[in-house]
Design an enzyme around this catalytic site. Structure first.
Site, PDB file in Angstrom:
ATOM      1  N   ASP A 122      71.653 -16.780  17.898  1.00  0.00           N
ATOM      2  CA  ASP A 122      71.266 -18.202  17.897  1.00  0.00           C
ATOM      3  C   ASP A 122      71.249 -18.714  19.333  1.00  0.00           C
ATOM      4  O   ASP A 122      71.463 -17.962  20.274  1.00  0.00           O
ATOM      5  CB  ASP A 122      72.240 -19.022  17.037  1.00  0.00           C
ATOM      6  CG  ASP A 122      73.647 -19.037  17.636  1.00  0.00           C
ATOM      7  OD1 ASP A 122      74.086 -17.981  18.122  1.00  0.00           O
ATOM      8  OD2 ASP A 122      74.295 -20.101  17.650  1.00  0.00           O
ATOM      9  N   HIS A 151      69.441  -9.187  14.199  1.00  0.00           N
ATOM     10  CA  HIS A 151      69.402 -10.618  13.851  1.00  0.00           C
ATOM     11  C   HIS A 151      69.561 -11.390  15.164  1.00  0.00           C
ATOM     12  O   HIS A 151      70.666 -11.732  15.592  1.00  0.00           O
ATOM     13  CB  HIS A 151      70.525 -10.968  12.878  1.00  0.00           C
ATOM     14  CG  HIS A 151      70.507 -12.410  12.476  1.00  0.00           C
ATOM     15  ND1 HIS A 151      69.740 -12.893  11.432  1.00  0.00           N
ATOM     16  CD2 HIS A 151      71.113 -13.492  13.014  1.00  0.00           C
ATOM     17  CE1 HIS A 151      69.904 -14.201  11.340  1.00  0.00           C
ATOM     18  NE2 HIS A 151      70.726 -14.583  12.294  1.00  0.00           N
ATOM     19  N   ASP A 180      69.973  -2.113   9.428  1.00  0.00           N
ATOM     20  CA  ASP A 180      69.133  -2.560  10.544  1.00  0.00           C
ATOM     21  C   ASP A 180      68.073  -3.508  10.002  1.00  0.00           C
ATOM     22  O   ASP A 180      66.926  -3.132   9.820  1.00  0.00           O
ATOM     23  CB  ASP A 180      68.488  -1.352  11.235  1.00  0.00           C
ATOM     24  CG  ASP A 180      67.624  -1.784  12.407  1.00  0.00           C
ATOM     25  OD1 ASP A 180      67.781  -2.937  12.866  1.00  0.00           O
ATOM     26  OD2 ASP A 180      66.794  -0.975  12.852  1.00  0.00           O
ATOM     27  N   GLU A 211      73.789  -8.707  13.850  1.00  0.00           N
ATOM     28  CA  GLU A 211      73.604  -9.721  14.896  1.00  0.00           C
ATOM     29  C   GLU A 211      74.124  -9.145  16.215  1.00  0.00           C
ATOM     30  O   GLU A 211      74.722  -8.062  16.254  1.00  0.00           O
ATOM     31  CB  GLU A 211      74.331 -11.036  14.552  1.00  0.00           C
ATOM     32  CG  GLU A 211      73.869 -12.182  15.453  1.00  0.00           C
ATOM     33  CD  GLU A 211      74.405 -13.567  15.077  1.00  0.00           C
ATOM     34  OE1 GLU A 211      75.061 -13.710  14.039  1.00  0.00           O
ATOM     35  OE2 GLU A 211      74.158 -14.500  15.878  1.00  0.00           O
TER      36      GLU A 211
END
Ligand SMILES: [Zn+2]
Length: 473
Positions: A91, A400, A443, A452
């Site tokens: 993020d 991710h 994955d 992530e």
């Protein structure tokens, strides 16, 4: 960083790479370890926020300056400029507590193995005569300083209220940015890493070094008259919390680092008083006591409290012994017995303990376990996956990680979280239930709980790579 309940996901994108990777032989080991330092270090550059990343340096991950709008102090009409720093993970949040773990790892790595770090990472500052790892850390420190209030307290994080779409580029996240309240964990960590930084930048930029030390002392004095202020996400905010109910370890870490930076007995007395409550021997973002131990015991200034130094040493060696016993008993050759979220980081944190213990008392047993742990990360594991993007054929291709999802290719040099027995996302629940704990990894861009990436996972990997490249050279 995503958390357990914050995302609705769909079970798509499941490209698993299961080809077994044979671990490399001894003569190759040092070279391979060395060759990974640059891509793993460059990840921090590619995570930079608030700055233009030029295609000449960032390639497919170039972007205009992102997150530059003033951020609102949550619950007020006050706006502050807090641009800069590294995006935390998959993020675009910027969180002080894990950022400080990352900075601590990188500064300890540079101090222990400066020759492993060149000025040639192909980042903006390459060729300026300063090791690129210090240029990169400075980029983070400059942001951290913006997160400090005049009274010394340090804001916990700056993020939007929620996460953008998984394919959003950094500049696409334009929702309002919020600065969240001061926490004592963030303030303690901040004080500690600023004190660690000050001596290292003294010969590079004395004005900056003084600024770091002043910021550290201000944060410390804030802590001295402030009771614990834990952080909890306000209602409606779902970005990472990084909550920590105990700040004793962060206070201890700060006291240790300030003693090293200043030599003042005031800080050493505080460290001795805080040791029992704050000494946690781990290196997690919530357990920073291990950094206090490492800074105090291995710093350039001899610890004048022999009793305290003796306790640190004894604790370190007994922890390393336990890690070795677990490693030697394990059919996988690793010390972790449960696979928690970010299991790869826990294993590398143990590896860091082993390497520090070897500094205290050389022991081939410690090094042997450390090599086994790194071999696991590089592919000697039940899945045959090298957990660093771009490092091998078996490496993750769909982390991710928003910039990777947006670019349609994995940013190189990133460590993924690895097996997580908790099945914390829908992809994991759908496809991994019934598998052994050590194989609960997929994955998939959807699997934020196994695939992530994070700056504070890369940082401990870089520490281990830098130390091991020296040991195996
Ligand atoms: Zn940004």
């Amino acid at each position: 960083m995503e958390s357990v309940t914050n995302q609705e996901i769909s079970p798509v994108c499941f490209g698993m790479h299961t080809s077994k990777t044979r671990f490399y032989s001894d003569p190759q080991r040092g070279l391979m370890t060395q060759s990974l330092i640059k891509p793993v270090g460059r990840m921090f550059y590619l995570q930079r926020c608030g700055a233009t990343l030029d295609a000449a340096f960032a390639g497919a991950f170039s972007h205009p300056a992102c997150h530059t709008a003033p951020a609102r102090v949550f619950g007020s009409d006050i706006f502050l400029h807090v641009s800069g720093g590294w995006h935390d993970a998959g993020d675009y949040g910027r969180y002080v507590v894990p950022a400080c773990k990352a900075v601590a790892d990188l500064l300890l790595a540079f101090r222990a193995a400066p020759e492993a770090f060149g000025d040639d990472w192909d980042i903006l500052e390459s060729g300026n005569g300063v090791a690129d790892v210090l240029d990169e850390v400075r980029f983070e420190l400059e942001w951290l300083i913006k997160m400090q209030r005049d009274d010394g307290g340090v804001y916990h994080k700056v993020t939007c209220a929620y996460f953008p779409d998984i394919t959003a580029n950094p500049q696409d996240e334009t929702a309002e940015l919020y600065i969240f309240p001061v926490s004592t964990a963030a303030t303690g960590d901040f004080s500690a890493v600023m004190a660690m930084a000050a001596p290292l930048y003294e010969s590079i930029d004395r004005t900056f070094a003084k600024k770091c030390l002043r910021a550290s002392v201000n944060a410390y004095e804030f802590l001295k008259h402030t009771k614990p202020l834990p952080f909890h996400n306000p209602s409606g905010v779902i970005t990472g919390e990084y909550g920590d109910e105990s700040d004793a370890d962060e206070r201890y870490f700060a006291a240790c680092a300030l003693y090293q930076a200043t030599g003042q007995s005031y800080y050493l007395a505080d460290a001795a008083a805080l040791y029992q409550g704050g000494r946690s021997s781990d290196f997690g973002w919530a357990d920073m006591g291990g950094y206090g131990n490492a800074v105090l015991y291995f710093g350039p200034r001899a610890c004048e409290d022999d009793f305290l130094a003796g306790r640190i040493r004894a604790d370190l060696l007994s922890t390393a012994e336990r890690i070795c016993e677990l490693t030697e008993k394990s059919p996988l050759g690793i010390s972790i017995t449960e696979f928690l979220w970010g299991s790869n980081m826990y294993l590398l944190n143990h590896t860091m303990t082993l390497l520090l213990a070897n500094d205290a008392q050389e022991n081939e047993r410690y090094l042997s376990a450390a090599r086994a742990h790194l071999a696991y990360i590089l592919g000697n594991n039940p899945l045959g996956v090298n957990f660093i993007t771009g490092a091998a054929e078996s490496s993750p291709r769909q982390p991710h990680h928003r910039p990777s999802a947006a670019a349609g290719r994995a940013m190189p040099g990133m460590l993924v979280g690895g097996p997580n027995e908790g099945l914390h996302d829908l992809a994991a629940k759908t496809l991994l239930a019934g598998k052994p704990a050590s194989e609960r990894y997929i994955d998939s861009v959807e699997s934020y709980s196994t695939n992530e990436t994070a700056i504070y996972w890369n940082s401990v990997l870089l520490y281990v790579l830098a130390r091991m490249s020296k040991l195996d050279a």
